[in-house]
Design an enzyme around this catalytic site. Structure first.
Site, PDB file in Angstrom:
ATOM      1  CE  LYS A 200      37.178  25.571  32.375  1.00  0.00           C
ATOM      2  NZ  LYS A 200      36.379  24.391  32.777  1.00  0.00           N
TER       3      LYS A 200
ATOM      4  CD  GLU B  76      24.490  34.166  35.825  1.00  0.00           C
ATOM      5  OE1 GLU B  76      24.394  34.131  37.066  1.00  0.00           O
ATOM      6  OE2 GLU B  76      24.214  33.225  35.092  1.00  0.00           O
TER       7      GLU B  76
ATOM      8  CB  CYS C  23      23.235  31.035  39.469  1.00  0.00           C
ATOM      9  SG  CYS C  23      22.670  31.338  37.802  1.00  0.00           S
TER      10      CYS C  23
ATOM     11  CD  GLU D  14      24.868  29.727  44.343  1.00  0.00           C
ATOM     12  OE1 GLU D  14      26.089  29.931  44.281  1.00  0.00           O
ATOM     13  OE2 GLU D  14      24.085  30.006  43.409  1.00  0.00           O
TER      14      GLU D  14
END
Lengths: 287, 491
Positions: free
Chosen positions: B191, B265, B299, B399
């Site tokens: 996806k 991840e 990331c 983040e």
């Protein structure tokens, strides 16, 4: 008149010392014939937390040792265990009710397992590490590093099973908190005595005795624990809830085995690699 | 000390240099790619827009549980009947074909990626797409050499892999997932992110062109619910996810009690550590690349600059000067350095955290951005730096996933390590120093999966990537990236 023997008080093994449970609780441990062997300490949530603190404190020093040195220390555990083999044979016979020959086989295998893992300490990096030929002027290398503090629910085998789960964790530079087999806790504490006299720094292995169902959830949800080994969890519902709790800080989880483990068989490397992280370092090449 | 230039006007004026859009042919609507064909979904559809103009690009089907079930069934059939029986050498040739097709259609993929994602064409053309092709080439070669992977004489695939990827590197994340999975002998249901589905759908077309057997690759578009349906489908053997730590934890909970293998991840808050002996200009380039590459939608972005106290002023002055030369704007312009923020939702998050950061540093530091004209349409955020940040500030802990840099200082290497590791994340770190022994000491002590020394944000198919702690587990790339799709000795 027969001499009155001196009986041993079995306590916990935390941070290199043998404290009683802070809760003051004990539980009865009987031998295979149902006769009283000892009162074992019944570890509490606070004991589990103290053990994690000890394991975390020991992690920097132990993971910073050279692989050669860690191998020597694990080999030393085997040496000291060999010297006390008669005691372990007797304990296994009493607690499990097994024959002398079976007890001997288990003790021999436990010693040999420690020797096997001791030899791995300075080889696992070469087997799972990689030099990476990247498409550019860069030096690039990946090496395994220990995950950190691992909480373990030990399997039933009071000596061989325990050694087989703990040795790979510490050989690779991790530290651990182990919940010993509930029905056979005494051998685990005697093994703690072996480790305490084997140059293994205090806190690298911490042994709790008592109820896994009571203590394991606190370790599974503890935010300063990095890995969770469910090898000894026999209740699937408990295993699932522990794995769910471990997700809170993304602990690495080794699930309970689907079939009973043959602890006498030579293991693979997976019990080491489960608790290793891969670190990749890049540096430009130039003049 | 350098003199701070006047940053209110750019050094150079550039004439527009747009890459032609005519190379891509975006259809008005797209179905799901299941069992080798595009089919209509059972569910609703959603629009994908260009974040730089807010123009609607296409209607895309939203796969529901029934669609996901069909895709998993197709993948299972393809695994049992075709892919698991095919010799590795034949699987390899399919992957090599795909790699070649990606190279052949590279410009088309790059333009489409920049339109759908908002990233500069310079980046999609020179970084994303070439690395995608390289990934397929690298793993293609593994398909018939699995017995040399160190996992025993005859390592087995897991079966059906369910894969969910993010929007920051849409096709590259697809390559990281699909290439090793197929090489190892798995079939996949993937996806793409709901804001960037188009290159994955073009990849489906490439699979058709490569004559890949139907069902080996299935692409189902949709949002979180579609991803959840994949992860929790009982016939999925392996789950691979790249995305937020929050969703990663939900996946770890969802698979508890199953035998599914998982790699995650997730997020990061990387420290980029600059020592006083580092070549300052190179370090500044590294800082800029570390946080402004791909609009900071990375990331492993170097979002926390740790600079040694005695050079902090000089580094900041040069950094500001360099930031003033960054060109923000049209992703298709070949001179653009920083493109559009991927979505309105992400822009709102960046704005919120930046406003909080501004309050946090008030009195101790400042929020600074170079003067730059942002387009009136689309989602834009200027390159931003915060000084006077402490470790307790949210701007240093959370983040942001945007072009926002927090600056902290340190005095000793031990303090730098302490601050760098003081985060639940552990994906990457950067070190800038001319002293070799210090680089290696730092690399040993940083708890992060990738350490870039005197460089940053480098990726290669042969080089494992992935995190410590709450940045997830498992590795992508290299031999560990292959092993993640094979049963280990404990299977």
């Amino acid at each position: 008149m027969a001499r009155i023997d001196v009986k041993k008080t079995y306590k916990l093994y935390i941070g290199g010392a043998f404290p009683r449970s802070e809760s003051g609780r004990t539980y009865l441990v009987n031998d295979a014939k149902g006769a009283l062997m000892a009162n074992a300490s019944q570890a509490s949530r606070k004991d589990a937390r103290d053990a994690v603190v000890a394991a975390r404190k020991a992690f920097g020093g132990w993971s910073g040792r050279t692989a050669y040195n860690r191998g020597q220390v694990v080999y030393r555990i085997a040496e000291v265990l060999e010297g006390r083999r008669d005691q372990f044979v007797a304990e296994l016979r009493a607690s499990e009710g097994v024959s002398a020959s079976k007890a001997n086989t288990a003790v021999d295998a436990a010693i040999d397992r420690l020797v096997w893992y001791a030899g791995w300490a300075d080889k696992i990096t070469q087997v799972v590490g990689t030099a990476n030929p990247v498409a550019g002027p860069y030096f690039n290398i990946s090496s395994p590093e220990p995950t950190g503090v691992v909480a373990v629910v030990a399997p039933r085998g009071p000596l061989l099973g325990l050694v087989s789960v703990v040795a790979p964790i510490i050989t690779t530079g991790n530290t651990c908190v182990v919940i010993a087999s509930e029905p056979h806790p005494l051998t685990a504490i005697t093994l703690g005595e072996v480790m305490a006299t084997s140059d293994l720094p205090g806190g690298v292995v911490n042994v709790l005795t008592g109820s896994a169902a009571e203590v394991a959830p606190w370790l599974a949800s503890h935010m300063d624990v990095n890995g969770l080994d469910l090898t000894g969890v026999e209740d699937p519902a408990l295993a699932t809830s522990l794995e769910e709790a471990a997700a809170d800080n993304l602990k690495r989880v080794r699930r309970a085995p689907l079939v009973e483990v043959d602890w006498l068989a030579t293991p693979g490397t997976d019990r080491m690699t489960d608790w290793l992280e891969t670190k990749t370092v890049w540096h430009p090449i130039g003049i | 000390m350098v003199k701070v230039p006047d940053t209110s006007t750019p050094f150079f004026e550039y004439a527009p240099a747009p890459e032609s859009r005519s190379i891509v042919d975006i259809k008005p609507s797209y179905g799901l790619f299941i069992d080798g064909e595009f089919v209509d979904g059972h569910g609703k559809s959603f629009k994908t827009i260009s974040p730089s103009t807010e123009e609607v690009l296409a209607e895309v089907a939203e796969a529901d549980e029934a669609d996901v079930d069909l895709a998993v069934k197709a993948a299972r059939r393809a695994y049992t009947r075709v892919w698991s029986r095919m010799p590795g050498s034949e699987r390899a040739k399919y992957l090599f074909r795909i790699a070649r097709l990606i190279q052949e259609r590279g410009r088309e993929l790059a333009v489409l990626e920049s339109i759908d994602n908002g990233k500069p064409i310079k980046e999609s053309r020179d970084v994303d797409i070439p690395t995608v092709a390289a990934h397929f080439f690298y793993y293609a070669g593994w398909a018939d050499k699995l017995e040399h992977a160190g996992l025993g004489a005859n390592p087995q695939a897991h079966g059906v892999a369910g894969q969910v990827i993010p929007w920051n590197f849409p096709l590259l994340m697809l390559a990281w997932k699909v290439a090793p999975a197929l090489a190892a002998g798995n079939t996949v249901v993937l996806k793409p992110a709901e804001t960037t589905p188009l290159t994955a759908l073009l990849f489906a077309e490439i699979c058709q062109q490569a004559d890949l057997p139907p069902g080996v690759v299935n692409i189902v578009t949709g949002a979180g619910a579609t991803g959840q349906a994949i992860v929790s489908h009982p016939d999925v053997d392996k789950v691979a996810f790249t995305g937020s730590t929050e969703v990663g934890k939900a996946i770890a909970r969802a698979v508890a009690g199953t035998r599914k293998k998982v790699t995650l991840e997730l997020g990061g808050k990387a420290a980029n550590i600059v020592f006083d002996d580092a070549p300052v200009d190179q370090a500044v380039e590294g800082i800029v690349n570390g946080i402004f590459f791909n609009q900071g939608h990375v990331c492993c972005a170097g979002s926390r600059l740790l600079v040694q106290e005695n050079v902090a002023d000089e580094v900041m002055e040069r950094l500001k000067r360099r930031m003033a030369t960054l060109r923000v704007g049209d992703p298709l312009d070949k001179n653009t350095d920083v493109g559009a923020i991927n979505s309105a939702e992400q822009l709102a998050k960046i704005r919120e955290l930046s406003d909080i950061g501004e309050q946090e540093v008030a009195g101790a530091g400042e929020r600074w951005s170079p003067a730059c004209d942002l387009p009136s349409q689309g989602f834009w955020f200027p390159p931003t730096v915060f000084t006077g940040v402490t470790q307790a500030h949210r701007i240093a802990r959370e983040e942001v996933f945007g072009p926002v840099l927090s600056v902290l200082t340190f005095r000793t290497p031990a303090e730098a390590v302490e601050k760098a590791n003081n985060t639940p994340y552990g994906l990457s770190a950067g070190v800038w120093t001319d002293k070799g022994s210090r680089i290696l000491w730092m690399a040993n002590h940083l708890r992060a999966g990738v350490v870039w020394a005197n460089t940053f944000n480098k990726f290669d198919p042969t080089s494992p990537f992935g995190g410590y702690k709450e940045s997830g587990y498992g590795r992508e790339g290299g031999l560990p990236g292959l092993a993640a799709y094979l049963k280990g000795a404990d299977a």
